[in-house]
Design a protein around this motif. Structure first.
Motif, PDB file in Angstrom:
ATOM      1  N   ASN A 452      17.292 -17.317 -10.322  1.00 22.59           N
ATOM      2  CA  ASN A 452      15.353 -16.656 -10.391  1.00 22.59           C
ATOM      3  C   ASN A 452      15.300 -16.746  -8.917  1.00 22.59           C
ATOM      4  OD1 ASN A 452      15.796 -15.459 -12.250  1.00 22.59           O
ATOM      5  ND2 ASN A 452      14.017 -17.134 -13.320  1.00 22.59           N
ATOM      6  N   TYR A 453      16.050 -18.075  -8.469  1.00 22.63           N
ATOM      7  CA  TYR A 453      15.414 -18.192  -7.023  1.00 22.63           C
ATOM      8  C   TYR A 453      16.092 -17.166  -6.325  1.00 22.63           C
ATOM      9  CZ  TYR A 453      16.646 -20.922  -2.904  1.00 22.63           C
ATOM     10  OH  TYR A 453      16.446 -20.829  -1.271  1.00 22.63           O
ATOM     11  N   GLU A 454      17.594 -17.894  -6.148  1.00 21.76           N
ATOM     12  CA  GLU A 454      18.650 -16.389  -5.752  1.00 21.76           C
ATOM     13  C   GLU A 454      17.992 -14.819  -5.137  1.00 21.76           C
ATOM     14  OE1 GLU A 454      22.504 -17.130  -7.091  1.00 21.76           O
ATOM     15  OE2 GLU A 454      22.474 -19.135  -5.565  1.00 21.76           O
ATOM     16  N   THR A 455      18.062 -14.043  -6.838  1.00 22.51           N
ATOM     17  CA  THR A 455      16.970 -13.322  -6.623  1.00 22.51           C
ATOM     18  C   THR A 455      16.094 -13.000  -5.676  1.00 22.51           C
ATOM     19  OG1 THR A 455      17.854 -12.673  -8.888  1.00 22.51           O
ATOM     20  CG2 THR A 455      16.342 -11.599  -8.411  1.00 22.51           C
ATOM     21  N   LEU A 456      14.928 -13.909  -5.676  1.00 21.89           N
ATOM     22  CA  LEU A 456      13.655 -13.580  -4.523  1.00 21.89           C
ATOM     23  C   LEU A 456      14.233 -14.350  -3.800  1.00 21.89           C
ATOM     24  CD1 LEU A 456      11.281 -13.709  -4.499  1.00 21.89           C
ATOM     25  CD2 LEU A 456      10.513 -16.139  -5.364  1.00 21.89           C
ATOM     26  N   MET A 457      15.035 -14.566  -3.508  1.00 18.61           N
ATOM     27  CA  MET A 457      14.929 -14.880  -1.813  1.00 18.61           C
ATOM     28  C   MET A 457      15.959 -13.907  -1.306  1.00 18.61           C
ATOM     29  SD  MET A 457      14.352 -18.096  -0.433  1.00 18.61           S
ATOM     30  CE  MET A 457      12.574 -17.551  -1.725  1.00 18.61           C
ATOM     31  N   ALA A 458      17.626 -13.090  -1.965  1.00 17.29           N
ATOM     32  CA  ALA A 458      17.304 -11.609  -1.706  1.00 17.29           C
ATOM     33  C   ALA A 458      16.583 -11.037  -1.608  1.00 17.29           C
ATOM     34  CB  ALA A 458      18.389 -11.306  -2.619  1.00 17.29           C
ATOM     35  N   ALA A 459      15.338 -10.987  -1.987  1.00 17.68           N
ATOM     36  CA  ALA A 459      13.902  -9.522  -1.964  1.00 17.68           C
ATOM     37  C   ALA A 459      13.315 -10.136  -0.841  1.00 17.68           C
ATOM     38  CB  ALA A 459      12.918  -9.893  -3.375  1.00 17.68           C
ATOM     39  N   VAL A 460      13.625 -11.559   0.089  1.00 15.01           N
ATOM     40  CA  VAL A 460      12.583 -11.693   0.588  1.00 15.01           C
ATOM     41  C   VAL A 460      13.609 -11.545   1.754  1.00 15.01           C
ATOM     42  CG1 VAL A 460      12.511 -13.684   2.299  1.00 15.01           C
ATOM     43  CG2 VAL A 460      11.320 -13.579  -0.338  1.00 15.01           C
ATOM     44  N   ARG A 461      15.045 -11.078   2.158  1.00 13.45           N
ATOM     45  CA  ARG A 461      15.438 -11.095   2.675  1.00 13.45           C
ATOM     46  C   ARG A 461      15.492  -9.602   3.181  1.00 13.45           C
ATOM     47  NH1 ARG A 461      19.612 -14.047   0.988  1.00 13.45           N
ATOM     48  NH2 ARG A 461      20.326 -12.481  -0.478  1.00 13.45           N
ATOM     49  N   GLU A 462      15.345  -8.705   1.822  1.00 13.18           N
ATOM     50  CA  GLU A 462      15.299  -7.230   2.023  1.00 13.18           C
ATOM     51  C   GLU A 462      14.032  -6.637   2.023  1.00 13.18           C
ATOM     52  OE1 GLU A 462      14.494  -3.854  -1.231  1.00 13.18           O
ATOM     53  OE2 GLU A 462      16.022  -4.898  -1.454  1.00 13.18           O
ATOM     54  N   GLY A 463      12.733  -7.312   2.260  1.00  4.44           N
ATOM     55  CA  GLY A 463      11.377  -7.103   2.366  1.00  4.44           C
ATOM     56  C   GLY A 463      11.167  -7.253   3.651  1.00  4.44           C
ATOM     57  N   GLY A 464      12.012  -8.401   4.558  1.00  3.52           N
ATOM     58  CA  GLY A 464      11.470  -8.820   5.306  1.00  3.52           C
ATOM     59  C   GLY A 464       9.602  -9.058   5.956  1.00  3.52           C
ATOM     60  N   ALA A 465       9.579  -7.297   7.582  1.00  8.12           N
ATOM     61  CA  ALA A 465       8.346  -7.895   7.868  1.00  8.12           C
ATOM     62  C   ALA A 465       7.195  -7.280   7.485  1.00  8.12           C
ATOM     63  CB  ALA A 465       8.496  -7.308   9.344  1.00  8.12           C
ATOM     64  N   ARG A 466       7.747  -6.546   5.764  1.00  5.90           N
ATOM     65  CA  ARG A 466       6.648  -5.737   5.195  1.00  5.90           C
ATOM     66  C   ARG A 466       6.104  -6.649   4.397  1.00  5.90           C
ATOM     67  NH1 ARG A 466       8.028  -3.351   0.518  1.00  5.90           N
ATOM     68  NH2 ARG A 466      10.394  -2.644   0.423  1.00  5.90           N
ATOM     69  N   LEU A 467       6.778  -7.811   3.926  1.00  2.84           N
ATOM     70  CA  LEU A 467       6.821  -8.442   2.767  1.00  2.84           C
ATOM     71  C   LEU A 467       5.350  -9.649   3.135  1.00  2.84           C
ATOM     72  CD1 LEU A 467       7.940  -9.052   0.146  1.00  2.84           C
ATOM     73  CD2 LEU A 467       9.102 -10.773   0.738  1.00  2.84           C
ATOM     74  N   ALA A 468       4.501  -9.264   2.188  1.00  3.49           N
ATOM     75  CA  ALA A 468       3.321 -10.044   2.457  1.00  3.49           C
ATOM     76  C   ALA A 468       3.518 -11.729   1.877  1.00  3.49           C
ATOM     77  CB  ALA A 468       2.160  -9.821   1.976  1.00  3.49           C
ATOM     78  N   PRO A 469       2.663 -12.597   2.178  1.00  2.00           N
ATOM     79  CA  PRO A 469       2.504 -13.747   1.437  1.00  2.00           C
ATOM     80  C   PRO A 469       2.647 -14.258   0.216  1.00  2.00           C
ATOM     81  CG  PRO A 469       1.639 -14.341   4.217  1.00  2.00           C
ATOM     82  CD  PRO A 469       2.379 -12.712   3.748  1.00  2.00           C
TER      83      PRO A 469
END
Length: 505
Positions: A452-469
């Motif tokens: 689950n952690y690796e899936t979430l970190m991959a999402a963080v990489r994909e979201g980049g600057a458009r990802l809100a905290p």
């Protein structure tokens, strides 16, 4: 396939409260930082019988270019389809709830708790005032997150207006993909009442974004004075190189890692945190605090050596005796059910040998055959105790093991994620740091959490600057509530994130 949706914000404000200024600030913030913004307003019939509704939609320009066109943004909010509702007064928050603009699965509600009584309340024959506790209870139940305090009072104390306080509270929630510095630059570009507006903004930001852990360490902290020179050097380094607010968690982290391995390993912990402190956003106390806490937890991971060490400590036997209320004339037998899998065995070996075993043919099958069934080890017997005691003695060779190499690689990648997020937004980096909570336990529990952690970190990489905290927080909470990852996949789909996982080394 899910598509990226606009960020939808509804502002309910009475005349003269700066609702239009707040909407303009949000649009300017967005347009200056890579988003398209649109705002509309529908005024009420009078200042207190109907507040003006300002509606703002934001959409990332990069996504619009990738879509190959210009997005069509709505002119008015729809019930059940609003991300953020901002109310300048408590009754307006109640009106937003009644209209269905606030929903528990999606909406962050930001509202001032002060009251400006309505015409109906004022013209009632008796006491026509609405009970504010009922309004607060309904708002709390209706919203996904409810941020509320007396914002009119906060504005008066800063010598500013409530719109600046509402803007600060919006920034503090982390629901928008912009940093505090970007919010403050928006106020500065306005050029009117900048000093007082920034003061009001800062007070509201801190009110909406105060970490519980930092509140708990406000009391004076006395640094320990160990006699061992190596430990004293570590404590002196903490006092010299890190802010006082982080000292309690750093001291505890060092204590934990010396117990886990040795003083040199605790020194590596401080080396890593010094790099975080030196980031452009490293001065953010919450980021340093959360990274320090979760780094200590990750570096003291539970391998077979650690489990054996904990099970053979005298303090554990004393605790078990106290729990079962052992009498002097009684004997206690402690049976441990051990089921080491091939993976745990390989990870305890030197890295080269462990990798060879995992990729081998008949040696792997032979080990799997002997580990298919679990076995019971009686740690209260001499033989069982010595078996685990000798295994715990492998601690001195831990740095050469396959597990140590794998965990250090993951830790360094996690720290790189934090650094990348910190370059965008310290709040985002703090949420990324807290994602370490997913990596815990050992055996199958550890594997599921790591997946689950690796899936979430991959999402963080994909979201980049458009990802809100707040989005990272939502995804992390979804992963924590369901170790199989089903809720995380649903949440990723809702935010149009389809991360591609990299093959693990």
């Amino acid at each position: 396939m899910s598509r990226v949706q606009p960020i939808k914000i509804a502002i309910l404000a009475m005349g003269g409260e700066g609702g239009g200024v707040l909407a303009d600030w949000i649009v300017d913030l967005a347009e200056f930082n890579g988003f398209m913004g649109q705002s509309t307003s529908v005024p009420g019939v009078a200042q207190r019988t109907g507040a003006t509704i300002y509606y703002v939609e934001l959409y990332p320009k990069a996504q619009a270019e990738a879509d190959g066109g210009t997005p069509v943004l709505a002119l008015m909010p729809l019930p059940g389809d609003v991300d953020v509702v901002i109310a300048s007064e408590l009754m307006e928050a109640g009106r937003a709830v009644a209209r269905g603009l606030v929903t528990p699965d999606r909406t962050t509600l930001i509202a001032s708790t002060h009251r400006v009584y309505s015409i109906v309340e004022k013209t009632a024959m008796g006491d026509g005032r609405v009970d504010p506790s009922n309004l607060l209870a309904h708002a709390q139940a209706a919203a996904k997150r409810f941020v509320h305090f007396d914002m009119e009072k906060a504005a008066d104390e800063a010598g500013s207006v409530i719109s600046a306080v509402l803007f600060g509270a919006l920034a503090g929630t982390g629901v928008l993909p912009f940093s505090r510095a970007q919010f403050e630059a928006t106020i500065e570009r306005g050029g009117v009442g900048v000093k007082t507006s920034l003061k009001a903004f800062g007070a509201a930001f801190d009110r909406a974004n105060v970490p519980v852990e930092l509140k708990q360490v406000d009391e004076p902290f006395s640094m320990p004075a160990p006699a061992d020179p190596k430990l004293k050097a570590l404590v002196d380094r903490i006092a010299r190189d890190f802010p006082a607010q982080a000292h309690p968690v750093l001291v505890e982290g060092v204590r934990r890692l010396v117990d886990f391995q040795d003083p040199a390993y605790a020194g590596l912990y401080l080396d890593r945190l010094q790099k975080v402190r030196d980031l452009p956003a490293g001065g953010d106390p919450q980021l340093l605090f959360e990274t320090a806490r979760h780094l200590a937890l990750w570096m003291s991971y539970e391998d077979t050596i650690r489990v054996a060490e904990l099970k053979t400590r005298s303090s554990r036997f004393e605790r078990v005796e106290a729990e079962v209320r052992l009498k002097p004339d009684q004997l206690l037998a402690i049976n441990e059910f051990m089921h080491p899998r091939l993976q745990e065995i390989a990870e305890t070996l030197p890295a080269g040998l462990g990798n060879w075993l995992l990729r081998s043919g008949w040696p792997r099958r032979l080990v799997e055959r002997f580990t298919r069934e679990g076995r019971v080890v009686r740690t209260s017997s001499l033989g069982g105790f010595m078996t685990l005691y000798l295994l715990s003695g492998m601690k001195r060779w831990r740095r050469s093991t396959l597990r140590y190499a794998a965990e250090n690689r993951r830790i360094e990648e996690w720290l790189a994620h934090i650094a990348a997020a910190a370059s965008l937004n310290p709040q985002l980096a703090t949420e990324v740091a807290q994602c370490q909570r997913l990596v815990k336990g050992y055996s199958e529990t550890h594997e599921r959490g790591l997946r689950n952690y690796e899936t979430l970190m991959a999402a963080v990489r994909e979201g980049g600057a458009r990802l809100a905290p707040a989005t990272v927080r939502e995804l992390r909470d979804a992963a924590l509530s369901d170790e199989r990852g089903d809720k995380l996949r649903i949440a990723l789909g809702r935010h149009a994130l389809t991360p591609q996982l990299r093959e693990a080394a």
